[in-house]
Design a protein around this motif. Structure first.
Motif, mmCIF file in Angstrom:
data_model
loop_
_atom_site.group_PDB
_atom_site.id
_atom_site.type_symbol
_atom_site.label_atom_id
_atom_site.label_comp_id
_atom_site.label_asym_id
_atom_site.label_seq_id
_atom_site.Cartn_x
_atom_site.Cartn_y
_atom_site.Cartn_z
ATOM 1 N N THR A 33 -33.112 -11.634 3.233
ATOM 2 C CA THR A 33 -34.555 -11.410 3.195
ATOM 3 C C THR A 33 -35.185 -11.964 4.461
ATOM 4 O OG1 THR A 33 -34.485 -11.679 0.789
ATOM 5 C CG2 THR A 33 -36.642 -11.775 1.828
ATOM 6 N N PRO A 57 -38.532 -11.014 7.789
ATOM 7 C CA PRO A 57 -39.616 -10.153 8.275
ATOM 8 C C PRO A 57 -39.097 -8.781 8.680
ATOM 9 C CG PRO A 57 -39.011 -11.790 9.934
ATOM 10 C CD PRO A 57 -38.254 -12.144 8.698
ATOM 11 N N GLY A 96 -43.363 -5.297 10.475
ATOM 12 C CA GLY A 96 -44.269 -6.216 9.807
ATOM 13 C C GLY A 96 -44.038 -6.243 8.311
ATOM 14 N N GLY A 97 -44.486 -7.321 7.672
ATOM 15 C CA GLY A 97 -44.294 -7.469 6.235
ATOM 16 C C GLY A 97 -42.881 -7.905 5.898
ATOM 17 N N PRO A 98 -42.649 -8.304 4.644
ATOM 18 C CA PRO A 98 -41.321 -8.763 4.240
ATOM 19 C C PRO A 98 -40.348 -7.599 4.053
ATOM 20 C CG PRO A 98 -42.797 -8.777 2.360
ATOM 21 C CD PRO A 98 -43.633 -8.421 3.554
ATOM 22 N N CYS A 137 -38.280 -0.440 6.499
ATOM 23 C CA CYS A 137 -37.351 -1.379 7.130
ATOM 24 C C CYS A 137 -36.062 -0.702 7.583
ATOM 25 C CB CYS A 137 -37.021 -2.522 6.175
ATOM 26 S SG CYS A 137 -38.314 -3.781 6.082
#
Length: 215
Positions: A90, A92, A96-98, A178
């Motif tokens: 897990t 970034p 952007g964001g997780p 992602c």
């Protein structure tokens, strides 16, 4: 998947070997390699899986900046050894964001990768878009390894799969944005070969994706 063994294909309960069957049994899928209970991420939990498994335990190494190891799952038992592993990380996201990444190594037919991918399994098979160049390439244990998009995955994730060391390699990332993580020539290490470096793996909180991949 926490608390008791479960089916790698559906996450349901399994029945232990007994008088009438010498394998673990799922009511929906018959004989399966059970997924052992998932425990909070730690170097010790990772070392147990590494010691018992017959298949690779893939992890990006070094981890991308800001990323942490967030759990490990294993399908198999003490008799058969690990026939599939899933490592969660897990951190970034590139936009952007997780972001979350689950890497699965498994023998054909186990079904753990398809379960995390959210598609019917057990193997990627015809859902691999191999008729065109691979969308991603990783370096797995020093070997260039092409990965293709897996069709029909839920819209909340990006799913890639290919073969590494004669076994299926799945890469599932949340959210779908992602996916570019896999476009950057990620280096994967089989932690069975990591030796004492395994003690350097930074640990975070348990990923909910290992517990409820379809959520």
């Amino acid at each position: 998947m926490r608390g008791e063994p479960s089916c790698p294909k559906c996450g349901g309960r399994v029945r232990a070997p007994g008088l009438f069957a010498d394998t673990w049994q799922c009511a929906a899928h018959g004989a399966v390699h059970p997924v052992q209970p998932v425990v909070p991420p730690s170097v010790g939990a990772l070392a147990v899986v590494v010691e018992r498994t017959r298949v690779p335990v893939w992890m990006p190494w070094p981890l991308p900046v800001g990323w942490l190891f967030s759990g490990v799952a294993c399908a198999g038992d003490d008799r058969s050894g690990g026939r599939a592993t899933a490592v969660a990380c897990t951190g970034p996201g590139p936009l952007g964001g997780p972001g979350e990444l689950v890497l699965v190594a498994e023998e054909p037919g186990v079904g753990l990768g398809a379960h995390y991918a959210g598609i019917p399994g057990p193997d990627p098979g015809p859902r691999l878009r191999t008729g065109r160049p691979p969308e991603a390439k990783v370096l797995a244990a020093g070997r260039p390894t092409p990965l293709w998009h897996v069709a029909d995955a839920p819209a909340d994730r990006a799913v890639f799969a290919g073969e590494a060391m004669g076994l299926w390699l799945w890469a599932v990332v949340w959210p779908e944005l992602c996916g570019p993580l896999l476009y950057e020539d990620m280096v994967l290490t089989d932690l069975r070969d990591a030796g004492s470096e395994i003690e350097l793996v930074p640990c975070g909180a348990l990923s909910p994706r290992l517990m409820a991949p379809d959520g």
